[in-house]
Structure formats: structure tokens, C-alpha cells
Design a protein around this motif. Structure first.
Motif, short mmCIF file in Angstrom:
data_model
loop_
_atom_site.label_atom_id
_atom_site.label_comp_id
_atom_site.label_asym_id
_atom_site.label_seq_id
_atom_site.Cartn_x
_atom_site.Cartn_y
_atom_site.Cartn_z
N PHE A 110 0.93 -1.25 0.18
CA PHE A 110 0.70 0.00 -0.10
C PHE A 110 0.94 1.43 0.37
O PHE A 110 0.46 2.19 -0.48
CB PHE A 110 -0.64 0.15 1.12
CG PHE A 110 0.07 0.63 2.32
CD1 PHE A 110 0.09 0.17 3.13
CD2 PHE A 110 -0.42 1.91 2.82
CE1 PHE A 110 0.65 0.82 4.24
CE2 PHE A 110 -0.41 2.83 3.58
CZ PHE A 110 0.64 1.87 4.65
N LYS A 111 2.32 1.24 0.23
CA LYS A 111 3.07 2.36 0.37
C LYS A 111 2.71 2.95 -1.01
O LYS A 111 3.37 4.47 -1.52
CB LYS A 111 4.26 2.42 0.39
CG LYS A 111 4.54 0.99 1.77
CD LYS A 111 4.09 2.23 3.03
CE LYS A 111 4.29 1.06 4.39
NZ LYS A 111 4.06 0.05 4.81
N ASP A 144 8.69 -2.82 3.39
CA ASP A 144 7.65 -1.68 2.02
C ASP A 144 7.94 -0.40 1.40
O ASP A 144 8.15 -0.50 0.55
CB ASP A 144 6.41 -2.07 2.11
CG ASP A 144 5.91 -3.92 2.46
OD1 ASP A 144 6.57 -4.29 1.86
OD2 ASP A 144 4.69 -4.06 3.39
N PRO A 264 -4.18 -2.77 9.58
CA PRO A 264 -3.63 -3.36 10.08
C PRO A 264 -2.31 -2.01 10.00
O PRO A 264 -1.56 -1.62 8.85
CB PRO A 264 -3.04 -4.04 8.50
CG PRO A 264 -3.52 -3.54 7.99
CD PRO A 264 -4.34 -3.06 7.77
N THR A 265 -1.56 -1.93 11.42
CA THR A 265 -1.11 -1.26 12.05
C THR A 265 0.21 -1.11 12.24
O THR A 265 0.55 -2.02 13.37
CB THR A 265 -1.95 -0.11 13.23
OG1 THR A 265 -2.84 -0.06 12.38
CG2 THR A 265 -0.92 1.03 13.76
N PHE A 268 1.37 4.30 12.08
CA PHE A 268 0.31 4.70 12.63
C PHE A 268 -0.51 5.45 11.36
O PHE A 268 -1.23 6.16 11.60
CB PHE A 268 0.21 4.79 14.06
CG PHE A 268 -1.30 5.72 14.02
CD1 PHE A 268 -1.77 4.18 15.05
CD2 PHE A 268 -1.48 7.06 14.48
CE1 PHE A 268 -2.91 4.14 15.34
CE2 PHE A 268 -3.41 7.05 15.41
CZ PHE A 268 -3.72 5.75 15.88
N GLY A 269 0.33 5.48 10.25
CA GLY A 269 0.32 6.57 9.11
C GLY A 269 -1.03 5.93 8.08
O GLY A 269 -1.87 7.05 8.33
N ASN A 270 -1.32 4.88 8.40
CA ASN A 270 -2.38 4.24 7.53
C ASN A 270 -4.24 5.04 8.13
O ASN A 270 -4.75 5.33 7.97
CB ASN A 270 -2.31 2.89 6.71
CG ASN A 270 -3.20 2.51 5.78
OD1 ASN A 270 -3.48 3.69 5.65
ND2 ASN A 270 -3.11 1.16 5.78
N SER A 319 6.47 -5.53 8.41
CA SER A 319 6.03 -4.66 8.48
C SER A 319 5.12 -3.69 9.45
O SER A 319 5.13 -2.52 9.36
CB SER A 319 5.40 -3.21 6.87
OG SER A 319 5.93 -3.88 5.85
N ALA A 427 -0.28 -5.28 1.19
CA ALA A 427 0.16 -5.71 0.55
C ALA A 427 -0.55 -7.11 -0.58
O ALA A 427 -1.34 -8.07 0.13
CB ALA A 427 1.29 -6.76 1.47
C1 LIG Z 1 3.46 -0.09 6.36
C2 LIG Z 1 2.78 -1.22 6.01
C3 LIG Z 1 1.65 -1.89 6.73
C4 LIG Z 1 1.51 -0.76 8.34
O1 LIG Z 1 1.06 0.79 8.29
P1 LIG Z 1 1.67 1.78 8.89
O2 LIG Z 1 0.96 3.28 8.11
O3 LIG Z 1 2.73 2.08 8.89
O4 LIG Z 1 0.78 1.69 10.11
C5 LIG Z 1 1.01 -2.67 7.11
N1 LIG Z 1 1.07 -3.71 6.26
C6 LIG Z 1 2.01 -3.71 5.16
C7 LIG Z 1 2.09 -4.81 4.19
C8 LIG Z 1 2.92 -2.11 5.60
O5 LIG Z 1 3.59 -2.00 3.97
#
Ligand SMILES: *Cc1c(COP(=O)(O)O)cnc(C)c1O
Length: 499
Positions: A110-111, A144, A264-265, A268-270, A319, A427
Motif C-alpha cells: 500500500f506504500k 515495504d 493493520p498498523t 500509524f500512518g495508514n 511491516s 500487501a
Molecule cells: C507499512 C505497512 C503497514 C503499516 O502501515 P503504517 O502506516 O505504518 O501503520 C501494514 N502493512 C503493510 C503491508 C505495510 O507495508
């Protein structure tokens, strides 16, 4: 739009915030005046992802004109970068349950949703700030972010990117992706240790004046692609708003009906982006924060105390192997009623004592919007198997943590069962072949590629073309260093820049 620090009165232009990432007092930038409830259903109904992106982002970045912002969005969410025109498809699993697939970008995580756009924002900000120095993006990654940032910044003129990843934790596929990165302006280095080590050390280098002076003498300045940068956060708000429009479109909810999200954290950005979407007007009900065994956030949402003094575990959802969630600071700022003094003092507590607490009254307010659940690795694998066997849908371990958290939350709060829930799928399952093989009792291969072939044969899920293409690419970055040498590594990389 002005942005302000979470720790002091420091207030800057949005382009300054984009370029610098972190405030000079160590705080994070937040909108000085949050665009509360600026979005309505009518604005986003039946709009494309790109249109919704424009509608959301123009409220957070006001200095770019319409043509400029639209052109950045069009380039970021192009056919070359995303394997589906929906960008973030909403897959319905049950009448009241959907999965928001955020993994159709270039690196299957998702990045990509934010890091496809972020380089354009940064280059535009650099121009607006009349910054003539070259920008060096410094990134610590739990797997990621690094790859998505590398793909985003690869060969972008005026920029360079250095990625550090921990030797403990990243999946073999994630490591392949980073070690085989292409591009002339990239460097990737492994750090002995875990993600928190890498992230903490990098944060220190970031605010180290002597480092900044040394690179400034060479015409270079640091910036960050980590999710502390508002240029990472803002594009993530878009898919929650797009999901809302799509839920109504699919008839899953009415236009004024609330839906819950499970995220899924890690940093804590998402989930913070989901909270921003809610503040901006998307009818999001409860935000369920899903964690793995590194369950510091689960405990926080239950007790009001964020306590980092605990063992760090590496898990099958790497992640999310994080104890110090950097975006949590932004959340604390809102919890305190946008009180930077309170936020600053709590962040001091966290640094000095390893823990911080909110008041009982604040906790009560938080619990109206948020709850936390966590999953062990064994439980996560069981969920992967259960969802695959029941619905034929293959989840990656991070998404499965969210799915399991949802099931636990429903057991505790059966009254939530009537609400539509959206699981953020972060992911593609093929990034994590070993746990998928174990969960589905598929024989692992000698290489991750062989494991993927086995998984494809059993499930019929095709290997994303970027992952398949990696196999024949050349290994470029295999260096491993101690975290104490990160500064030296950065300076050596700067010395390679062409004048
Ligand atoms: C980065 C990531 C997360 C966590 O997201 P945050 O924004 O850091 O909370 C969860 N799942 C996957 C696959 C990620 O790459």
C-alpha cells in the motif's frame, strides 16, 4: 495551507513542510487549520480515483494550482504504475464485509498509493521553495516503504535516495526487491538489528546539525520519505474517501450510513489517514487498529498508556514490527485538542521514561472512535487458511492480522456486526511466500520464486509481473553495516553524486 508542528508554535508553508518532513523541534507537521467536514457525498459520487484524489488533496495542499495538482495525480496513478484502472478496488467478501485492495501499485504494497505521488509533490515543493540543492531522501524501512520509495524516486532529477532496512525481519521477497533495485540515484544498505534501531538512528542523523552542514557543503539537503512527511499522509486519505463513494455505488451502504475500517498498523500512518478522512467528512464509524504481537497500540487503546518498555518481536507481518509508531504523535496532538504543549510533554515522557499516558477523560473520547486488537502469528496463519478455504480469497499476513482483529472485535462487540466494515489490504500475498505456504500447508521451495510457483499452482493466483521479473535481475546492493555507521554510509553516498 499552513502546517504547524505538534510540539511548538513553529508554523510553515505546506511546501516547506513537504520539503523538510520533520519540524526543527522534532515534531511532526499537521494542518494549522484542519479542513473539517470539507467533503460531502455529492462531491465524490461516481468520480474516478484521480478526481477524488484531486478533491481531497486540494483541501490539504492549497498552493498548487488545479492544472498542476491534476497533472501530478495523473502521472502518479497512471497505467504504467497501477495494474488496475480502479487503483484501489473494493472487493466484497460478505454482505457486510469488504476488502480495500491497496496493493496494485509497482511494489505490491500500500506504500505505492502515496509514494507514487510523493516525488511529484516533493519536486514541486522544492521548486516553490526555490531550493537549488539536490535532495537526498533518507528512509528507514521495515520492508515495504523502502521499495516503494525507491521506485518512486528512481531517476527523478534533482533527487537521490538512501534506504536502510534491518537484517532482522524483512521477508526474502522484500529483500530481493531492494537488493535488485534499479536506478542511478539510489543506494540500499542493510543494518544489523531491527526496524526500531534503524528508524531511531536515522531520526537522530536527520536532526544532527553537523551532518546537515557536511552535506550542505556539497550542495545536498536531507528530506524524508517516511510516513512522517505530510506528502505521504495526504495521498492515503484519498482511498478511504474513494472507498466510501464505492461502498455507496455498490449498494453496500446508504450515502449517510457509517462504515467501520480495520487497518493493520505499524507506524500509524495508514490509520491516521483514515482518521483524517473521517475528520474531512467521510462517514467512518469505528477505526479498528490491528497489531501483531508487537501490541503496544492494542494496550494503549485499552488502557490509555503507551508503553514501549517491552520485548520486540519479529513476526510474519514484518511491516508492523514496530514499537515506536512515529505517526502516533499526530494522533496524540488531536487527542489533546491540538495542544502542542501537552503533546510535547508527552513525547518527552516517551523519550525519557519509555511510556506516556493520556487522561481518563481523553481515553473515554478515544474509545468512542478507536479500538485495538492484536493477533499472534499462529492466529494469523489460521485466518489466512480460514478465509482462503471459506471464500477463496488469499490474504497476505498483514491483511490477515486486520481480518483477525475484526473477528475478535466482533466477538467483544457483537453490536458492531450490523455495520459494514472495510479491511485495508496492505500487501499482495506473494510478497510473503513462506507464511502463505505454512498457512495453506503448501510445500515451500528452495527459493522464494519456487514457493510462489507452488502457491500459484494450488490457488490459481497469478504472480504479479514485477515480482516474477525480479528473479532474473542482478543483485546490486548487498552491504550490511552496524547502525553506528549509518552516518558514514550516507556521506560516502553523497560523495558519489555527480556535480
Ligand atoms: C507499512 C505497512 C503497514 C503499516 O502501515 P503504517 O502506516 O505504518 O501503520 C501494514 N502493512 C503493510 C503491508 C505495510 O507495508
Amino acid at each position: 495551507m499552513k502546517y504547524r508542528s505538534t510540539r511548538s508554535e513553529e508554523t510553515v508553508n505546506e511546501t516547506y513542510a513537504l520539503l523538510h518532513g520533520l519540524a526543527s523541534d522534532g515534531g511532526l507537521y499537521v494542518p494549522a487549520l484542519f479542513p473539517e467536514r470539507c467533503l460531502t457525498y455529492d462531491m465524490v459520487a461516481e468520480k474516478s480515483y484521480e478526481d477524488i484524489a484531486y478533491i481531497v488533496l486540494k483541501n490539504l495542499f492549497t498552493s498548487f494550482d488545479e492544472a498542476e495538482l491534476r497533472s501530478m495525480i495523473a502521472s502518479a496513478y497512471s497505467k504504467a504504475n497501477f495494474s488496475t484502472p480502479d487503483i484501489a478496488p473494493l472487493h466484497s467478501i460478505l454482505e457486510r464485509l469488504s476488502v480495500l485492495e491497496l496493493f496494485h501499485g509497482r511494489t505490491q504494497a500500500f506504500k505505492d498509493m502515496a509514494l507514487s505521488l510523493f516525488p511529484y509533490l516533493l519536486v514541486a515543493a522544492k521548486e516553490a521553495e526555490k531550493e537549488t540543492d539536490e535532495v537526498l531522501i533518507l528512509t528507514a524501512t521495515s520492508g515495504d516503504t523502502g521499495k516503494a520509495a525507491l521506485e518512486g524516486f528512481k531517476d527523478v532529477v534533482g533527487t537521490h535516495i538512501q534506504v536502510f532496512y534491518p537484517t532482522d525481519g524483512v521477508s526474502p521477497m522484500q529483500q530481493e526487491q531492494m537488493q535488485k533495485q534499479e536506478g542511478d540515484n539510489v543506494n540500499v544498505t542493510a543494518i544489523r538489528g531491527n526496524f526500531d534501531d534503524a528508524q531511531q538512528f536515522l531520526k537522530r542523523l536527520f536532526v544532527d546539525e553537523s551532518m546537515a552542514e557536511k552535506v550542505a557543503a556539497k550542495g545536498v539537503r536531507f528530506s524524508s520519505a517516511n510516513s512522517i512527511n505530510i506528502g505521504r499522509l495526504a495521498p492515503q486519505v484519498v482511498y478511504y474517501v474513494a472507498a466510501y463513494a464505492e461502498l455507496v455505488n455498490q449498494g453496500a451502504i446508504h450515502r449517510d450510513e457509517a462504515f467501520n475500517v480495520v487497518v493493520p498498523t505499524g507506524n500509524f500512518g495508514n490509520i491516521l489517514a483514515a482518521y483524517y478522512a473521517k475528520k474531512m467528512g467521510a462517514p467512518i464509524g469505528k477505526l479498528i487498529c490491528a497489531s501483531n504481537r508487537n501490541n503496544v497500540l492494542t494496550d494503549f487503546f485499552k488502557t490509555g498508556t503507551y508503553d514501549m518498555k517491552r520485548e520486540f518481536y519479529t513476526t510474519i507481518s514484518p511491516s508492523m514490527d514496530i514499537l515506536e509508531s512515529s505517526n502516533f504523535e499526530r494522533f496524540l496532538y488531536y487527542v489533546s485538542g491540538e495542544d502542542y504543549e501537552a503533546t510535547n510533554s508527552r513525547m518527552k515522557d516517551l523519550k525519557q521514561k519509555g511510556s506516556l499516558s493520556v487522561t481518563a477523560e481523553e481515553l473515554q473520547r478515544i474509545q468512542k472512535d478507536f479500538s485495538g486488537q492484536y493477533m499472534s502469528d499462529e492466529e494469523t496463519k489460521a485466518v489466512i487458511a480460514q478465509i482462503y478455504n471459506s471464500y477463496g480469497y488469499l490474504m497476505d499476513p498483514h491483511t490477515a492480522v486486520a481480518m483477525g482483529a475484526y473477528m475478535k472485535e466482533l466477538r467483544e462487540h457483537p453490536e458492531d456486526g450490523g455495520r459494514h466494515t472495510v479491511i485495508a489490504a496492505t500487501a499482495h500475498p506473494f510478497k510473503f511466500p513462506n507464511p502463505i505456504c505454512e498457512a495453506l500447508e503448501i510445500q515451500t521451495g528452495d527459493t522464494p520464486y519456487e514457493s510462489l510457483e507452488h502457491i500459484s499452482a494450488v490457488t490459481g493466483v497469478a504472480c504479479p509481473k514485477q515480482l516474477a521479473a525480479l528473479q532474473s535481475k542482478e543483485l546490486r546492493f548487498t552491504k550490511v553495516i552496524d547502525k553506528e555507521s549509518m552516518g558514514k554510509e550516507i556521506l560516502a553516498f553523497v560523495d558519489t553524486f555527480k556535480k
